[in-house]
Design a protein around this motif. Structure first.
Motif, PDB file in Angstrom:
ATOM      1  N   ARG A  14      27.204 -13.408  13.638  1.00  0.00           N
ATOM      2  CA  ARG A  14      27.386 -13.552  12.191  1.00  0.00           C
ATOM      3  C   ARG A  14      28.472 -12.631  11.667  1.00  0.00           C
ATOM      4  NH1 ARG A  14      21.841 -15.217   9.673  1.00  0.00           N
ATOM      5  NH2 ARG A  14      22.799 -14.487   7.785  1.00  0.00           N
ATOM      6  N   GLN A  63      31.769 -13.935  12.633  1.00  0.00           N
ATOM      7  CA  GLN A  63      32.081 -15.110  11.804  1.00  0.00           C
ATOM      8  C   GLN A  63      32.686 -14.677  10.476  1.00  0.00           C
ATOM      9  OE1 GLN A  63      29.144 -18.157  11.147  1.00  0.00           O
ATOM     10  NE2 GLN A  63      28.389 -17.995  13.225  1.00  0.00           N
ATOM     11  N   MET A  64      32.064 -13.672   9.883  1.00  0.00           N
ATOM     12  CA  MET A  64      32.552 -13.177   8.593  1.00  0.00           C
ATOM     13  C   MET A  64      33.976 -12.651   8.730  1.00  0.00           C
ATOM     14  SD  MET A  64      32.163 -12.582   5.417  1.00  0.00           S
ATOM     15  CE  MET A  64      32.831 -11.568   4.117  1.00  0.00           C
ATOM     16  N   PHE A  67      39.366 -11.038  -1.736  1.00  0.00           N
ATOM     17  CA  PHE A  67      38.816 -10.288  -0.617  1.00  0.00           C
ATOM     18  C   PHE A  67      39.487  -8.935  -0.441  1.00  0.00           C
ATOM     19  CE2 PHE A  67      37.543 -14.560   0.517  1.00  0.00           C
ATOM     20  CZ  PHE A  67      36.231 -14.335   0.871  1.00  0.00           C
ATOM     21  N   VAL A  77      29.837 -18.333   4.534  1.00  0.00           N
ATOM     22  CA  VAL A  77      30.956 -18.283   5.463  1.00  0.00           C
ATOM     23  C   VAL A  77      31.233 -19.689   5.976  1.00  0.00           C
ATOM     24  CG1 VAL A  77      31.616 -17.519   7.762  1.00  0.00           C
ATOM     25  CG2 VAL A  77      30.697 -15.903   6.144  1.00  0.00           C
ATOM     26  N   THR A  96      23.793 -20.245   8.048  1.00  0.00           N
ATOM     27  CA  THR A  96      25.130 -19.681   7.909  1.00  0.00           C
ATOM     28  C   THR A  96      25.051 -18.382   7.112  1.00  0.00           C
ATOM     29  OG1 THR A  96      25.362 -21.161   6.038  1.00  0.00           O
ATOM     30  CG2 THR A  96      26.545 -21.740   8.052  1.00  0.00           C
ATOM     31  N   PRO A  97      25.863 -17.413   7.483  1.00  0.00           N
ATOM     32  CA  PRO A  97      25.879 -16.175   6.723  1.00  0.00           C
ATOM     33  C   PRO A  97      26.365 -16.427   5.299  1.00  0.00           C
ATOM     34  CG  PRO A  97      27.298 -16.036   8.663  1.00  0.00           C
ATOM     35  CD  PRO A  97      26.784 -17.415   8.620  1.00  0.00           C
ATOM     36  N   ALA A  98      25.714 -15.825   4.340  1.00  0.00           N
ATOM     37  CA  ALA A  98      26.107 -16.023   2.951  1.00  0.00           C
ATOM     38  C   ALA A  98      26.385 -14.678   2.301  1.00  0.00           C
ATOM     39  CB  ALA A  98      25.015 -16.747   2.191  1.00  0.00           C
ATOM     40  N   TYR A  99      27.268 -14.691   1.346  1.00  0.00           N
ATOM     41  CA  TYR A  99      27.669 -13.455   0.685  1.00  0.00           C
ATOM     42  C   TYR A  99      27.654 -13.623  -0.818  1.00  0.00           C
ATOM     43  CZ  TYR A  99      28.873 -11.764   5.242  1.00  0.00           C
ATOM     44  OH  TYR A  99      28.784 -11.355   6.530  1.00  0.00           O
ATOM     45  N   TYR A 112      36.329 -15.480   9.175  1.00  0.00           N
ATOM     46  CA  TYR A 112      36.448 -16.202   7.909  1.00  0.00           C
ATOM     47  C   TYR A 112      37.408 -15.479   6.978  1.00  0.00           C
ATOM     48  CZ  TYR A 112      34.929 -18.413   3.572  1.00  0.00           C
ATOM     49  OH  TYR A 112      34.882 -19.086   2.393  1.00  0.00           O
ATOM     50  N   GLU A 113      37.186 -14.189   6.853  1.00  0.00           N
ATOM     51  CA  GLU A 113      38.007 -13.412   5.935  1.00  0.00           C
ATOM     52  C   GLU A 113      39.467 -13.431   6.367  1.00  0.00           C
ATOM     53  OE1 GLU A 113      36.217  -9.643   4.845  1.00  0.00           O
ATOM     54  OE2 GLU A 113      38.170  -9.027   4.064  1.00  0.00           O
ATOM     55  N   ARG A 156      31.275 -21.288  15.047  1.00  0.00           N
ATOM     56  CA  ARG A 156      29.848 -21.027  14.800  1.00  0.00           C
ATOM     57  C   ARG A 156      29.131 -20.339  15.968  1.00  0.00           C
ATOM     58  NH1 ARG A 156      29.226 -20.804   9.599  1.00  0.00           N
ATOM     59  NH2 ARG A 156      29.830 -22.702   8.522  1.00  0.00           N
TER      60      ARG A 156
END
Lengths: 318, 301
Positions: free
Chosen positions: A38, A41-42, B139, A274, B239-242, A45-46, A34
């Motif tokens: 951002r 982080q993405m 993805f 994420v 938190t980043p959201a998609y 995550y991916e 965290r």
């Protein structure tokens, strides 16, 4: 005969096992740091989510087997029921749709096929083959949406309101059965029709006609008995279609059945944050796989036994 | 000769489809860029928000973002056609060697049988749902390609089997004996005797398959599985959201809110379903028309 049964069973077993192994493929590590930005982080995550490791895979498999061995169950749902209970609860409702629509479409389909053939050269021709072609070619979800809108609109104009959504009332079940049975009925009708058509230039029909047998009797007693083999060999296709369509029917009519639960258990995501796990309800999915392929196994065994009996009696395959 | 109405209707449909695909987007009443429109002021001075019902301005109404549905359908035709045709193309590229191979080699026949047995246990939608929820695919930037391949492969067994049976049926015809006795090599047999006979069958099968694929894509749309999607960030505080968004204008995208649209804005899902229906029926008629064209049979009853 036994060879065929064992073979079918073997294929079923291997297909189910392969599907279960696919379900158990690890869905990666969803945790992210965290403190990163951002965007990073993405990225993390991916990468974590799509990272495949054999170790995690092996872990998934052994945990499942150990758990199943110890608890004689595949786990609990978030509602603290056992998974088996949950599966059975939803499956029961779906069975109310699958079994009647399967039987109904088989019977009605054969009758419609005979009718189509019978009126081939008569005035009522337009009600015969043409309607079958119509219902076969028009996608049934289009009809489904039309019927839904029609019933809702009719209710506006004072017609009795029919419950279309949900799974508790009788009308829900009837609507579901009708929706599911539409395509298979006409599929079988077409099958019966073309099987009859194929026999129409056989010599035995000329003989029967010259002896003065009524047209209807020729079709009903002589020609139809040659159709059964063709029909039984397609029962599996019909069940496949019904199960596939079950997803659409249950989702559109909010019928809380097995396909609906299966869809929910797979967590088809429209959005995500994420760091959230990309997991599915593995144990539920596994049991539904067994259930769905099991239904198909039963149908296949039935159709193979029926074909065996028919061939023994000496039907021709057409 | 009796007029082959199905073939005629099929050909008219095909011409119409090609016209819409290539000329459609440039027609004057089609908005090629498909603009969004937040609201509209009617003649009485009332403010209307989308979806707008069908009117003289929006012939088929508009969607939830105020985009003209007719334009979306017309502009999307090319994409729909591309997806459907590529599924069928891949399917036949795999099925033709498999089907013909099964006719000549016992091993290939085993493979085909195995494929058929295996796939007779898994419903189509089941297997598609299964794979698309995998993060690897979800993805993947090539998700569309993967989906097309999955859709193509699922039915390879069936198509290959049909081809195998048709080839076998042809091999029983009396003229085949003549061909063999007159000293044709296997390759010549294939070229001179099997292909000309198989060709009409193939034309029928391909046409019917195009119809089926469109139907399945429509079904998938109804359960919220779309061929192409894009992952895009949405506003969030912590938190980043998609969010998964649909970038395409393919027809099934209009089903996105079908379950709630049925109550208010029925024209949205209906336009999609209507377009799919015309497509499916068109190719069905074309296939059946070709079959009738080549079919000769007699009947006593």
């Amino acid at each position: 005969m036994w060879r065929v049964i064992v073979q079918t069973f073997g294929i079923w077993l291997s297909v189910t096992l392969v599907l279960i192994l696919v379900v158990l493929i690890p869905r990666g590590n969803h945790e992210v740091d965290r403190s990163l930005s951002r965007e990073e982080q993405m990225e993390q995550y991916e990468e974590g989510i799509t990272d495949f490791s054999w170790e995690a895979y092996g872990n998934n498999v052994t945990t499942l087997i150990q758990y199943a061995w110890k608890h004689k169950s595949l786990g609990e749902t978030i509602h603290t029921h056992s998974v088996e209970y949950e599966v059975w609860r939803y499956l029961k409702k779906s069975m109310w749709l699958i079994v009647p629509s399967f039987i109904l479409s088989s019977i009605l389909g054969v009758l419609k096929g005979i009718y189509d053939f019978y009126v081939k050269h008569r005035k009522l021709k337009f009600l015969g083959e043409k309607t079958t072609v119509f219902f076969l070619s028009v996608p049934d979800f289009f009809l489904l949406l039309m019927i839904q809108v029609a019933l809702i609109t009719l209710a506006h104009y004072g017609f009795p309101r029919i419950s279309l959504y949900g799974s508790e009332e009788v009308s829900n079940k009837i609507v579901g059965i009708v929706f599911l049975a539409i395509y298979p009925t006409f599929y079988i009708a077409r099958l019966t029709y073309s099987s009859l058509e194929q026999q129409s230039n056989e010599d035995y029909i000329r003989t029967a006609l010259s002896k003065g047998t009524h047209r209807f009797k020729i079709i009903w007693t002589h020609m139809l008995s040659n159709c059964w083999l063709a029909i039984t060999s397609h029962l599996n296709t019909i069940m496949l279609y019904i199960l596939s369509n079950l997803f659409i029917v249950e989702l559109i009519t909010s019928y809380r059945g097995a396909a609906y639960r299966f869809y929910k258990a797979l967590h088809v995501r429209g959005s995500f944050t994420v760091g959230s796990p990309q997991s599915i309800d593995t144990s539920l999915v596994i049991e539904y796989i067994i259930v769905f392929t099991g239904v198909l196994l039963i149908v296949q065994l039935f159709s193979k036994l029926a074909a065996y009996q028919l061939l023994r009696r000496g039907g021709s395959s057409s | 000769m009796k007029l082959n109405k199905q073939l005629l209707a099929g050909i008219i449909f095909l011409v119409g489809l090609l016209f819409v695909t290539f000329v459609g987007p440039y027609l004057p009443f089609i908005d090629e860029d498909i603009e969004k429109k937040g609201m509209m002021i009617t003649e009485n001075g009332e403010i209307e928000i989308p979806p707008f019902p069908p009117s003289s301005e929006y012939w088929l109404g508009s969607d939830h973002y105020g985009r003209d549905i007719l334009s979306r359908l017309v502009v999307g035709t090319k994409e729909v056609l591309a997806v459907v045709l590529s599924v069928v193309l891949i399917r036949y590229c795999l099925a033709i060697p498999l089907g013909l191979g099964a006719f000549y080699y016992r091993r290939v026949r085993r493979v085909l049988q195995f494929l058929n047995h295996t796939l007779s246990f898994v419903p189509m939608i089941f297997i598609v749902l299964f794979f698309i929820t995998m993060p690897y695919l979800y993805f993947s930037p090539h998700r569309t390609t993967w989906l097309i391949i999955i859709l193509a492969v699922v039915e390879v067994g069936r198509v290959g089997d049909v081809l195998y049976k048709q080839t076998e049926e042809i091999s029983y015809k009396p003229f085949m004996d003549t061909a063999i006795t007159s000293g044709n090599t296997p390759f010549q047999m294939l070229r001179r005797y099997y292909f000309p006979q198989l060709f009409p069958h193939m034309a029928v099968n391909i046409s019917l398959d195009i119809s089926r694929v469109m139907f399945v894509i429509g079904q998938l749309g109804l359960i919220q599985v779309f061929i192409s999607h894009k992952i895009e960030a949405i506003a969030s505080v912590t938190t980043p959201a998609y969010k998964v968004i649909n970038t395409s204008h393919t027809w099934p995208v209009l089903f996105q809110r079908a379950t709630s649209d049925v109550f208010g804005s029925v024209w949205v899902p209906f336009a999609g379903a209507g377009a799919i229906t015309i497509f499916v029926v068109g190719f069905y008629l074309l296939g059946n028309g070709i079959r009738h064209y080549f079919e000769k049979r007699q009947s006593y009853i």
